[in-house]
Write a protein that holds these residues in place. Structure first.
Motif, PDB file in Angstrom:
ATOM      1  N   PRO A 102       0.804  -1.233   0.000  1.00 37.44           N
ATOM      2  CA  PRO A 102       0.000   0.000   0.000  1.00 37.44           C
ATOM      3  C   PRO A 102       0.832   1.276   0.000  1.00 37.44           C
ATOM      4  CG  PRO A 102      -0.896  -1.590   1.556  1.00 37.44           C
ATOM      5  CD  PRO A 102       0.416  -2.157   1.084  1.00 37.44           C
ATOM      6  N   SER A 103       1.954   1.293   0.721  1.00 34.08           N
ATOM      7  CA  SER A 103       2.755   2.514   0.826  1.00 34.08           C
ATOM      8  C   SER A 103       3.291   2.957  -0.532  1.00 34.08           C
ATOM      9  CB  SER A 103       3.916   2.302   1.811  1.00 34.08           C
ATOM     10  OG  SER A 103       4.709   1.198   1.420  1.00 34.08           O
ATOM     11  N   VAL A 104       3.721   2.014  -1.360  1.00 31.37           N
ATOM     12  CA  VAL A 104       4.250   2.356  -2.683  1.00 31.37           C
ATOM     13  C   VAL A 104       3.116   2.585  -3.677  1.00 31.37           C
ATOM     14  CG1 VAL A 104       5.724   1.569  -4.578  1.00 31.37           C
ATOM     15  CG2 VAL A 104       6.371   1.081  -2.216  1.00 31.37           C
ATOM     16  N   ALA A 105       2.019   1.868  -3.496  1.00 35.56           N
ATOM     17  CA  ALA A 105       0.905   1.977  -4.441  1.00 35.56           C
ATOM     18  C   ALA A 105       0.251   3.354  -4.416  1.00 35.56           C
ATOM     19  CB  ALA A 105      -0.144   0.909  -4.128  1.00 35.56           C
ATOM     20  N   GLN A 106       0.308   4.032  -3.272  1.00 38.21           N
ATOM     21  CA  GLN A 106      -0.406   5.291  -3.100  1.00 38.21           C
ATOM     22  C   GLN A 106      -0.045   6.325  -4.155  1.00 38.21           C
ATOM     23  OE1 GLN A 106      -2.870   5.971  -1.261  1.00 38.21           O
ATOM     24  NE2 GLN A 106      -2.897   8.118  -0.666  1.00 38.21           N
ATOM     25  N   PHE A 107       1.250   6.543  -4.391  1.00 40.69           N
ATOM     26  CA  PHE A 107       1.684   7.565  -5.341  1.00 40.69           C
ATOM     27  C   PHE A 107       2.685   7.044  -6.367  1.00 40.69           C
ATOM     28  CE2 PHE A 107       0.765  10.002  -1.363  1.00 40.69           C
ATOM     29  CZ  PHE A 107      -0.394  10.610  -1.813  1.00 40.69           C
ATOM     30  N   ILE A 108       3.661   6.259  -5.910  1.00 42.11           N
ATOM     31  CA  ILE A 108       4.738   5.824  -6.806  1.00 42.11           C
ATOM     32  C   ILE A 108       4.208   4.927  -7.914  1.00 42.11           C
ATOM     33  CG2 ILE A 108       6.931   4.614  -6.944  1.00 42.11           C
ATOM     34  CD1 ILE A 108       7.058   7.245  -5.406  1.00 42.11           C
ATOM     35  N   ALA A 109       3.304   3.998  -7.574  1.00 43.11           N
ATOM     36  CA  ALA A 109       2.780   3.068  -8.584  1.00 43.11           C
ATOM     37  C   ALA A 109       2.060   3.812  -9.697  1.00 43.11           C
ATOM     38  CB  ALA A 109       1.861   2.044  -7.936  1.00 43.11           C
ATOM     39  N   ALA A 110       1.312   4.841  -9.334  1.00 41.60           N
ATOM     40  CA  ALA A 110       0.577   5.595 -10.354  1.00 41.60           C
ATOM     41  C   ALA A 110       1.534   6.253 -11.342  1.00 41.60           C
ATOM     42  CB  ALA A 110      -0.298   6.645  -9.676  1.00 41.60           C
ATOM     43  N   ARG A 111       2.658   6.753 -10.837  1.00 36.77           N
ATOM     44  CA  ARG A 111       3.626   7.392 -11.735  1.00 36.77           C
ATOM     45  C   ARG A 111       4.299   6.369 -12.637  1.00 36.77           C
ATOM     46  NH1 ARG A 111       6.415  10.968  -6.932  1.00 36.77           N
ATOM     47  NH2 ARG A 111       4.505  12.086  -6.320  1.00 36.77           N
ATOM     48  N   ALA A 112       4.629   5.215 -12.077  1.00 30.43           N
ATOM     49  CA  ALA A 112       5.246   4.158 -12.888  1.00 30.43           C
ATOM     50  C   ALA A 112       4.276   3.690 -13.980  1.00 30.43           C
ATOM     51  CB  ALA A 112       5.663   2.996 -11.999  1.00 30.43           C
ATOM     52  N   ILE A 113       3.006   3.543 -13.613  1.00 28.20           N
ATOM     53  CA  ILE A 113       2.001   3.100 -14.589  1.00 28.20           C
ATOM     54  C   ILE A 113       1.791   4.150 -15.672  1.00 28.20           C
ATOM     55  CG2 ILE A 113      -0.458   2.584 -14.853  1.00 28.20           C
ATOM     56  CD1 ILE A 113      -0.317   1.155 -12.141  1.00 28.20           C
ATOM     57  N   ARG A 114       1.894   5.411 -15.310  1.00 25.85           N
ATOM     58  CA  ARG A 114       1.759   6.465 -16.321  1.00 25.85           C
ATOM     59  C   ARG A 114       2.827   6.317 -17.400  1.00 25.85           C
ATOM     60  NH1 ARG A 114       2.350  12.148 -13.761  1.00 25.85           N
ATOM     61  NH2 ARG A 114       4.460  11.309 -13.491  1.00 25.85           N
ATOM     62  N   SER A 115       4.066   6.043 -16.987  1.00 29.86           N
ATOM     63  CA  SER A 115       5.143   5.830 -17.969  1.00 29.86           C
ATOM     64  C   SER A 115       4.906   4.550 -18.770  1.00 29.86           C
ATOM     65  CB  SER A 115       6.488   5.751 -17.248  1.00 29.86           C
ATOM     66  OG  SER A 115       6.777   6.960 -16.583  1.00 29.86           O
ATOM     67  N   LEU A 116       4.433   3.519 -18.083  1.00 26.53           N
ATOM     68  CA  LEU A 116       4.143   2.245 -18.744  1.00 26.53           C
ATOM     69  C   LEU A 116       3.058   2.421 -19.791  1.00 26.53           C
ATOM     70  CD1 LEU A 116       4.897  -0.814 -18.551  1.00 26.53           C
ATOM     71  CD2 LEU A 116       3.008  -1.045 -16.931  1.00 26.53           C
ATOM     72  N   ARG A 117       2.029   3.166 -19.455  1.00 31.84           N
ATOM     73  CA  ARG A 117       0.943   3.417 -20.404  1.00 31.84           C
ATOM     74  C   ARG A 117       1.435   4.212 -21.607  1.00 31.84           C
ATOM     75  NH1 ARG A 117      -2.281   0.811 -20.850  1.00 31.84           N
ATOM     76  NH2 ARG A 117      -3.716   1.029 -19.117  1.00 31.84           N
ATOM     77  N   GLY A 118       2.368   5.129 -21.381  1.00 29.64           N
ATOM     78  CA  GLY A 118       2.903   5.907 -22.494  1.00 29.64           C
ATOM     79  C   GLY A 118       3.636   5.048 -23.502  1.00 29.64           C
ATOM     80  N   ARG A 119       4.298   3.993 -23.015  1.00 25.35           N
ATOM     81  CA  ARG A 119       5.058   3.120 -23.926  1.00 25.35           C
ATOM     82  C   ARG A 119       4.173   2.039 -24.532  1.00 25.35           C
ATOM     83  NH1 ARG A 119      11.204   1.194 -23.363  1.00 25.35           N
ATOM     84  NH2 ARG A 119      11.229  -0.408 -24.966  1.00 25.35           N
ATOM     85  N   TYR A 120       3.235   1.524 -23.738  1.00 28.80           N
ATOM     86  CA  TYR A 120       2.356   0.445 -24.194  1.00 28.80           C
ATOM     87  C   TYR A 120       0.898   0.888 -24.034  1.00 28.80           C
ATOM     88  CZ  TYR A 120       6.651  -2.292 -23.575  1.00 28.80           C
ATOM     89  OH  TYR A 120       7.949  -2.762 -23.633  1.00 28.80           O
ATOM     90  N   PRO A 121       0.394   1.718 -24.935  1.00 30.17           N
ATOM     91  CA  PRO A 121      -0.951   2.293 -24.770  1.00 30.17           C
ATOM     92  C   PRO A 121      -2.084   1.274 -24.777  1.00 30.17           C
ATOM     93  CG  PRO A 121      -0.037   2.793 -26.939  1.00 30.17           C
ATOM     94  CD  PRO A 121       1.074   2.226 -26.137  1.00 30.17           C
ATOM     95  N   ASP A 122      -1.884   0.094 -25.380  1.00 34.37           N
ATOM     96  CA  ASP A 122      -2.946  -0.914 -25.448  1.00 34.37           C
ATOM     97  C   ASP A 122      -2.837  -1.976 -24.364  1.00 34.37           C
ATOM     98  OD1 ASP A 122      -4.074   0.273 -27.727  1.00 34.37           O
ATOM     99  OD2 ASP A 122      -2.701  -0.812 -29.045  1.00 34.37           O
ATOM    100  N   LEU A 123      -1.850  -1.846 -23.512  1.00 36.15           N
ATOM    101  CA  LEU A 123      -1.631  -2.859 -22.478  1.00 36.15           C
ATOM    102  C   LEU A 123      -2.665  -2.744 -21.365  1.00 36.15           C
ATOM    103  CD1 LEU A 123       0.256  -5.078 -21.269  1.00 36.15           C
ATOM    104  CD2 LEU A 123       1.502  -3.210 -20.151  1.00 36.15           C
ATOM    105  N   PHE A 124      -3.305  -3.873 -21.028  1.00 36.37           N
ATOM    106  CA  PHE A 124      -4.211  -3.899 -19.879  1.00 36.37           C
ATOM    107  C   PHE A 124      -3.383  -4.143 -18.627  1.00 36.37           C
ATOM    108  CE2 PHE A 124      -6.777  -6.129 -16.754  1.00 36.37           C
ATOM    109  CZ  PHE A 124      -7.860  -5.267 -16.628  1.00 36.37           C
ATOM    110  N   ILE A 125      -3.538  -3.289 -17.632  1.00 39.82           N
ATOM    111  CA  ILE A 125      -2.738  -3.362 -16.409  1.00 39.82           C
ATOM    112  C   ILE A 125      -3.629  -3.723 -15.233  1.00 39.82           C
ATOM    113  CG2 ILE A 125      -1.233  -2.078 -14.839  1.00 39.82           C
ATOM    114  CD1 ILE A 125      -0.591  -0.251 -17.288  1.00 39.82           C
TER     115      ILE A 125
END
Length: 310
Positions: A102-125
């Motif tokens: 939970p501690s990492v998911a609160q803010f850090i995970a969202a930022r990592a996923i934002r970068s992931l989505r930018g590279r793989y726009p069709d990827l279901f996460i």
């Protein structure tokens, strides 16, 4: 010319992962004598000892290290090819499943996923939020590829890799008198109503450690199960707390003031995965982004040593 087949590579890898002939046979769904014969034939044809026998275990021979490195590369390539074929077969139904504390998911995970989505726009996460005790089943049953945790997971079927180290910081209601200080001491916090996590919990133990090392009795007035709960309780003026910097790694946090601690206190972040599992390219890239975001968050709370000693 010495040659090796894909079947031999598959068998060598199975023995390498399981450590025994019987384990490799079970892994591949074949008979143990067949595995033993193939290993012996491969060593003879290559003129190279691949394994050392130690107390019933097959351990990769030191002189064959380069061979095993190449086998890993070959097998990674085969697995990635299969993943690409599966993705093409399923069209846009490509997914990455992983989990976070939970501690990492609160803010850090969202930022990592934002970068992931930018590279793989069709990827279901598929992001799951797990307690540490839920991690073993999640990984061993292959519900997800990896987990980001603030504690290592102790299990022979799981491997842990430290990817970041962060500081512990003080959080206060924004109108608290201690907000006037640039750096806050644990001695100051101990005089206030303390909010925290049970010290018997792995996360709570990290928070309690600097108090114990400083010889300060830590008496909590309120306890929460997760760091996010602690933040909410502080925001509502119910006390002060010591927390990891990643749980409050947001630019705007109304109602909360964050201050570096005078005393040393740190927490490590790990990527945890099933031992021997080959991660997808999506997972590898996601972990890379977690490293980046965690490192950038940690830079905000670097306090000069001279200031901490004042």
């Amino acid at each position: 010319m010495r040659e090796i087949t894909l079947r031999q590579i598959e068998v060598i890898r199975a023995v390498m992962l399981r450590g025994t002939i019987s384990g490799a046979a079970e892994h591949l769904g074949v008979s143990a004598p067949g595995i033993s014969r193939l290993i012996k034939h491969t060593e003879e044809s290559l003129g190279l000892r691949l394994f050392e026998r130690r107390a019933g275990l097959f351990v990769p021979a030191v002189e064959a290290g380069a061979v095993f490195d190449q086998i890993r590369e070959v097998y990674n390539g085969v697995e990635n090819l299969q993943m690409a074929l599966d993705s093409l077969h399923k069209g846009h139904d490509v997914r990455l499943s992983f989990a976070s504390a939970p501690s990492v998911a609160q803010f850090i995970a969202a930022r990592a996923i934002r970068s992931l989505r930018g590279r793989y726009p069709d990827l279901f996460i598929d992001l799951n939020i797990l307690k540490i005790e839920e991690t073993i089943d999640y990984l061993l049953l292959e519900r997800g590829e990896f987990v980001i945790m603030s504690s290592p997971v102790r299990n022979p079927g799981i491997e842990n890799e430290e990817i970041a180290v962060g500081r512990l910081v003080a959080i206060l209601p924004e109108d608290h008198p201690l907000c006037a200080q640039e750096v806050v001491s644990l001695h100051d916090l101990a005089q206030e109503p303390l909010i925290g996590v049970d010290p018997s919990d792995p996360y709570g133990a990290f928070v309690a450690k600097p108090f114990r090392e400083a010889g300060i009795e830590m008496t909590q007035s309120v306890r929460g199960r997760f760091a996010q709960t602690v933040v909410s309780l502080v925001r509502h003026g119910l006390g002060v707390a010591v927390i990891d910097e990643f749980s409050v790694a947001e630019v705007y946090m109304p109602g909360i003031a964050r201050r570096p601690l005078k005393e040393e206190g740190s927490i490590s972040i790990y990527v945890v995965r099933k031992k021997g599992r080959v991660l997808s390219n999506f997972a590898e890239y996601a972990i890379k982004q977690f490293r980046k975001e965690l490192a950038e968050a940690a830079q905000h709370w670097q306090v000069p040593a001279t200031r901490r000693r004042e």
